[in-house]
Design a protein around this motif. Structure first.
Motif, PDB file in Angstrom:
ATOM      1  N   GLY A  67       0.771  -1.230   0.000  1.00 51.33           N
ATOM      2  CA  GLY A  67       0.000   0.000   0.000  1.00 51.33           C
ATOM      3  C   GLY A  67       0.804   1.281   0.000  1.00 51.33           C
ATOM      4  O   GLY A  67       0.228   2.373   0.004  1.00 51.33           O
ATOM      5  N   ARG A  68       2.114   1.183  -0.041  1.00 45.05           N
ATOM      6  CA  ARG A  68       2.923   2.406  -0.019  1.00 45.05           C
ATOM      7  C   ARG A  68       2.871   3.147  -1.351  1.00 45.05           C
ATOM      8  O   ARG A  68       2.861   4.383  -1.383  1.00 45.05           O
ATOM      9  N   THR A  69       2.872   2.407  -2.461  1.00 47.40           N
ATOM     10  CA  THR A  69       2.778   3.015  -3.788  1.00 47.40           C
ATOM     11  C   THR A  69       1.762   2.249  -4.620  1.00 47.40           C
ATOM     12  O   THR A  69       1.524   1.049  -4.390  1.00 47.40           O
ATOM     13  N   TRP A  70       1.192   2.943  -5.616  1.00 47.05           N
ATOM     14  CA  TRP A  70       0.094   2.375  -6.413  1.00 47.05           C
ATOM     15  C   TRP A  70       0.308   2.643  -7.890  1.00 47.05           C
ATOM     16  O   TRP A  70       0.848   3.693  -8.268  1.00 47.05           O
ATOM     17  N   ARG A  71      -0.155   1.686  -8.708  1.00 47.16           N
ATOM     18  CA  ARG A  71      -0.123   1.864 -10.157  1.00 47.16           C
ATOM     19  C   ARG A  71      -1.461   1.430 -10.735  1.00 47.16           C
ATOM     20  O   ARG A  71      -2.035   0.416 -10.316  1.00 47.16           O
ATOM     21  N   PRO A  72      -1.987   2.183 -11.713  1.00 45.66           N
ATOM     22  CA  PRO A  72      -3.214   1.741 -12.395  1.00 45.66           C
ATOM     23  C   PRO A  72      -2.932   0.489 -13.223  1.00 45.66           C
ATOM     24  O   PRO A  72      -1.856   0.344 -13.807  1.00 45.66           O
ATOM     25  N   VAL A  73      -3.912  -0.398 -13.259  1.00 41.86           N
ATOM     26  CA  VAL A  73      -3.752  -1.672 -13.967  1.00 41.86           C
ATOM     27  C   VAL A  73      -4.569  -1.687 -15.250  1.00 41.86           C
ATOM     28  O   VAL A  73      -4.052  -1.930 -16.333  1.00 41.86           O
ATOM     29  N   THR A  74      -5.892  -1.444 -15.137  1.00 39.15           N
ATOM     30  CA  THR A  74      -6.767  -1.518 -16.299  1.00 39.15           C
ATOM     31  C   THR A  74      -8.078  -0.826 -15.982  1.00 39.15           C
ATOM     32  O   THR A  74      -8.354  -0.466 -14.834  1.00 39.15           O
ATOM     33  N   HIS A  75      -8.880  -0.626 -17.024  1.00 43.39           N
ATOM     34  CA  HIS A  75     -10.239  -0.115 -16.873  1.00 43.39           C
ATOM     35  C   HIS A  75     -11.217  -1.248 -17.188  1.00 43.39           C
ATOM     36  O   HIS A  75     -10.937  -2.107 -18.035  1.00 43.39           O
ATOM     37  N   VAL A  76     -12.363  -1.222 -16.540  1.00 47.89           N
ATOM     38  CA  VAL A  76     -13.411  -2.210 -16.782  1.00 47.89           C
ATOM     39  C   VAL A  76     -14.693  -1.454 -17.101  1.00 47.89           C
ATOM     40  O   VAL A  76     -15.227  -0.736 -16.246  1.00 47.89           O
ATOM     41  N   ALA A  77     -15.184  -1.607 -18.327  1.00 46.21           N
ATOM     42  CA  ALA A  77     -16.425  -0.953 -18.725  1.00 46.21           C
ATOM     43  C   ALA A  77     -17.621  -1.750 -18.217  1.00 46.21           C
ATOM     44  O   ALA A  77     -17.560  -2.968 -18.039  1.00 46.21           O
ATOM     45  N   ASN A  78     -18.728  -1.038 -18.014  1.00 46.36           N
ATOM     46  CA  ASN A  78     -19.970  -1.659 -17.535  1.00 46.36           C
ATOM     47  C   ASN A  78     -19.755  -2.390 -16.216  1.00 46.36           C
ATOM     48  O   ASN A  78     -20.209  -3.521 -16.024  1.00 46.36           O
ATOM     49  N   ALA A  79     -19.054  -1.713 -15.302  1.00 49.47           N
ATOM     50  CA  ALA A  79     -18.869  -2.174 -13.923  1.00 49.47           C
ATOM     51  C   ALA A  79     -19.014  -0.957 -13.029  1.00 49.47           C
ATOM     52  O   ALA A  79     -18.270   0.019 -13.189  1.00 49.47           O
ATOM     53  N   PHE A  80     -19.955  -0.995 -12.093  1.00 49.27           N
ATOM     54  CA  PHE A  80     -20.255   0.189 -11.296  1.00 49.27           C
ATOM     55  C   PHE A  80     -20.662  -0.239  -9.892  1.00 49.27           C
ATOM     56  O   PHE A  80     -21.257  -1.310  -9.704  1.00 49.27           O
ATOM     57  N   TRP A  81     -20.318   0.597  -8.891  1.00 51.80           N
ATOM     58  CA  TRP A  81     -20.685   0.335  -7.488  1.00 51.80           C
ATOM     59  C   TRP A  81     -20.222  -1.062  -7.045  1.00 51.80           C
ATOM     60  O   TRP A  81     -20.906  -1.760  -6.285  1.00 51.80           O
ATOM     61  N   SER A  82     -19.059  -1.481  -7.464  1.00 53.94           N
ATOM     62  CA  SER A  82     -18.670  -2.891  -7.345  1.00 53.94           C
ATOM     63  C   SER A  82     -17.793  -3.180  -6.129  1.00 53.94           C
ATOM     64  O   SER A  82     -16.965  -2.357  -5.730  1.00 53.94           O
ATOM     65  N   SER A  83     -17.962  -4.379  -5.569  1.00 58.29           N
ATOM     66  CA  SER A  83     -17.091  -4.912  -4.517  1.00 58.29           C
ATOM     67  C   SER A  83     -16.062  -5.832  -5.152  1.00 58.29           C
ATOM     68  O   SER A  83     -16.426  -6.724  -5.926  1.00 58.29           O
ATOM     69  N   ILE A  84     -14.779  -5.640  -4.829  1.00 59.12           N
ATOM     70  CA  ILE A  84     -13.766  -6.601  -5.240  1.00 59.12           C
ATOM     71  C   ILE A  84     -13.496  -7.525  -4.061  1.00 59.12           C
ATOM     72  O   ILE A  84     -13.411  -7.079  -2.918  1.00 59.12           O
ATOM     73  N   PHE A  85     -13.422  -8.832  -4.326  1.00 56.68           N
ATOM     74  CA  PHE A  85     -13.152  -9.788  -3.254  1.00 56.68           C
ATOM     75  C   PHE A  85     -12.396 -10.984  -3.806  1.00 56.68           C
ATOM     76  O   PHE A  85     -12.468 -11.299  -5.009  1.00 56.68           O
ATOM     77  N   ALA A  86     -11.629 -11.616  -2.931  1.00 62.30           N
ATOM     78  CA  ALA A  86     -10.879 -12.821  -3.285  1.00 62.30           C
ATOM     79  C   ALA A  86     -11.658 -14.040  -2.821  1.00 62.30           C
ATOM     80  O   ALA A  86     -12.206 -14.069  -1.712  1.00 62.30           O
ATOM     81  N   HIS A  87     -11.696 -15.063  -3.693  1.00 59.71           N
ATOM     82  CA  HIS A  87     -12.432 -16.282  -3.357  1.00 59.71           C
ATOM     83  C   HIS A  87     -11.851 -17.440  -4.149  1.00 59.71           C
ATOM     84  O   HIS A  87     -11.723 -17.369  -5.372  1.00 59.71           O
ATOM     85  N   ARG A  88     -11.473 -18.481  -3.438  1.00 56.40           N
ATOM     86  CA  ARG A  88     -10.931 -19.700  -4.047  1.00 56.40           C
ATOM     87  C   ARG A  88      -9.779 -19.381  -4.991  1.00 56.40           C
ATOM     88  O   ARG A  88      -9.655 -19.957  -6.083  1.00 56.40           O
ATOM     89  N   GLY A  89      -8.907 -18.445  -4.586  1.00 54.16           N
ATOM     90  CA  GLY A  89      -7.696 -18.154  -5.337  1.00 54.16           C
ATOM     91  C   GLY A  89      -7.846 -17.163  -6.465  1.00 54.16           C
ATOM     92  O   GLY A  89      -6.850 -16.782  -7.095  1.00 54.16           O
ATOM     93  N   ALA A  90      -9.075 -16.711  -6.752  1.00 56.44           N
ATOM     94  CA  ALA A  90      -9.314 -15.754  -7.838  1.00 56.44           C
ATOM     95  C   ALA A  90      -9.858 -14.455  -7.268  1.00 56.44           C
ATOM     96  O   ALA A  90     -10.277 -14.382  -6.113  1.00 56.44           O
ATOM     97  N   LEU A  91      -9.833 -13.400  -8.088  1.00 58.60           N
ATOM     98  CA  LEU A  91     -10.478 -12.145  -7.748  1.00 58.60           C
ATOM     99  C   LEU A  91     -11.832 -12.076  -8.441  1.00 58.60           C
ATOM    100  O   LEU A  91     -11.988 -12.540  -9.578  1.00 58.60           O
TER     101      LEU A  91
END
Length: 379
Positions: A67-91
Motif C-alpha cells: 500500500g505504499r505506492t500504487w499503479r493503475p492496472v486496467t479499466h473495466v467498462a460496464n462495472a459500477f458500485w462494485s465490490s472486489i473480493f478474493a475467493h478460491r484463489g481468484a479475484l
C-alpha cells in the motif's frame, strides 16, 4: 495530513471518483500473490458514459509494496458500485453494470490484469436490469461479500420507482461458496422490501425522503444473518436499519418495532466486519458531530460493538486539517465510502476523499489508502 494517494482526478474535469473497494490477492495465487488491489468508479457530468447515458466505468489499481505506492492496472467498462473480493484463489468484481443497471460479476485469474465479461447467464449476468430507468433498477455500493456457513451473501437494492432515497427496495443475493459464481442459476435472489415511511418512530419527527440503501451482511452473535442498512433519515442522524435474512437468503423481513438502531454514521455508507481475534464488530463511518449538518462527512472514525446494537467511538481516524472555517470544511472536505479489511494486526482501508481542490465534500477528487496499525491496541 499524510494521505497515500491511489488515484487523483482534477475537479475541473467534472468527473469525480467514487465507490472504492479493496482486497488482498491470496498468498498462493499464480500472479501478484499478496498484492493489494483497489477499484473505484467515476461519476459526475464529465465522466465516461455508456450508450444509455449512464455512468459505468471502473478502474483497477494494484500495490506490490503493501500500500505504499500504487499503479493503475486496467479499466473495466460496464462495472459500477462494485465490490472486489478474493475467493478460491481468484479475484471477483460484483456490482452493477451501470448506474441502476444489471447485477453482474466478473472473475480475474491473473491478479486483476484481465477480467471475464458478463455477456449472459453463463458468464456473469446474474439479473438483468431494465432499459434506461425502467425497473428493475439495481443499485448497491462496495459492501461486504459475506461467506457464512458455506454460502456467499451480498446486499443490493432495486430502486423502483427510481427516486433516490425513498425508492430503494432492499434485497439479498446469495450462492453456494463452491458454485461457479459466473452462472446466474447459482445465485438466489430474495424478495424485495420497500421502506414504509409509516415505520419511522414518531419521536424522530418528519423525515425528508426516508429510505434505506447500501446494506451490510453480517452474522449476529446468536447466529442470525442480518443486513444492516444505511438510513436516509435527514434531519435525524446516526441511525441505521436492520433487516433479517432467512432460509439461506431466500427470504428477508423487517420488524419496525426492533429494526432501528443507534449507529454512528448511519446517514452515509459504511462497512461492518467482525474481528476474528476479539469477536468485536467494527466499522469505519462518518459519525456526526454537527447535527445541523446531517450530510457531514469531514470526519471518519473507527467504532466497535459487541452485539451490533450498541456502538462506541474508538478513535477519530481522519479529520480536516486545512485552514478552513467550520462551514467551509463541512462544504469542501469528505472522507467517505470507506471499504476496509483486517490485515494481520492492522486494518487497511480505501476511502473516497474530497480534499484540497475538490468541488465539494461529495464530489471526491481522490481515492486514498490508509493503514491503522495495531488497531486492537485501541479497542
Amino acid at each position: 495530513m499524510d494521505l497515500t494517494q491511489v488515484a487523483f482526478q482534477d475537479a475541473a474535469t467534472r468527473s469525480y471518483l467514487g465507490s472504492p473497494s479493496l482486497t488482498r490477492i491470496p498468498a498462493g495465487a499464480p500472479r501478484y500473490p499478496g498484492a493489494i488491489v483497489v477499484t473505484h468508479d467515476y461519476f459526475g457530468p464529465g465522466c465516461a458514459r455508456n450508450h444509455e447515458d449512464e455512468e459505468h466505468l471502473t478502474t483497477v489499481h494494484r500495490s506490490l509494496d503493501h500500500g505504499r505506492t500504487w499503479r493503475p492496472v486496467t479499466h473495466v467498462a460496464n462495472a459500477f458500485w462494485s465490490s472486489i473480493f478474493a475467493h478460491r484463489g481468484a479475484l471477483y468484481l460484483l456490482g452493477c453494470s451501470q448506474q441502476y443497471g444489471s447485477i453482474v460479476i466478473r472473475r480475474s485469474e491473473d491478479g486483476g490484469d484481465t477480467w471475464t465479461h458478463p455477456a449472459d447467464g453463463g458468464s456473469g449476468l446474474i439479473a438483468t436490469g431494465g432499459v434506461r430507468r425502467e425497473p428493475p433498477n439495481y443499485h448497491c455500493a462496495p459492501v461486504p461479500v459475506l461467506e457464512y456457513e458455506g454460502r456467499l451473501y451480498r446486499a443490493f437494492e432495486d430502486c423502483d420507482p427510481c427516486v433516490w432515497g425513498s425508492g430503494f427496495r432492499s434485497l439479498v443475493i446469495s450462492a453456494d461458496a463452491d458454485a461457479d459464481l459466473l452462472r446466474a442459476d447459482a445465485w438466489t435472489i430474495s424478495n424485495r422490501i420497500a421502506f414504509d415511511p409509516a415505520w419511522v418512530p414518531a419521536q424522530w419527527g418528519a423525515l425528508e425522503r426516508p429510505g434505506w440503501l447500501e446494506g451490510n451482511l453480517v452474522a449476529a452473535p446468536d447466529g442470525r444473518l442480518l443486513n444492516i442498512l444505511r438510513l436516509n433519515s435527514t434531519p435525524k442522524v446516526d441511525v441505521a436499519a436492520v433487516v433479517a435474512i432467512h432460509d439461506r437468503g431466500r427470504r428477508i423481513d423487517f420488524d419496525p418495532a426492533t429494526g432501528f438502531i443507534e449507529f454512528p454514521g448511519g446517514m452515509t455508507k459504511f462497512v461492518i466486519r467482525r474481528d476474528p481475534a476479539t469477536g468485536l464488530y467494527l466499522t469505519l463511518s462518518n459519525n456526526n458531530t454537527n447535527p445541523s449538518r446531517p450530510t457531514q462527512r469531514n470526519i471518519l472514525s473507527l467504532h466497535a460493538s459487541e452485539d451490533l446494537a450498541r456502538w462506541r467511538h474508538v478513535r477519530t481516524l481522519l479529520r480536516d486539517d486545512l485552514a478552513h472555517s467550520r462551514a467551509d470544511s463541512l462544504r469542501l472536505t469528505g472522507f467517505q465510502y470507506p471499504d476496509w479489511h483486517f490485515d494481520g494486526e492492522d486494518i487497511i482501508a480505501a476511502v473516497r476523499t474530497a480534499y484540497r481542490g475538490a468541488h465539494n465534500f461529495h464530489d471526491a477528487n481522490r481515492i486514498t489508502f490508509h493503514r491503522i496499525e495495531r488497531f486492537r491496541e485501541l479497542l
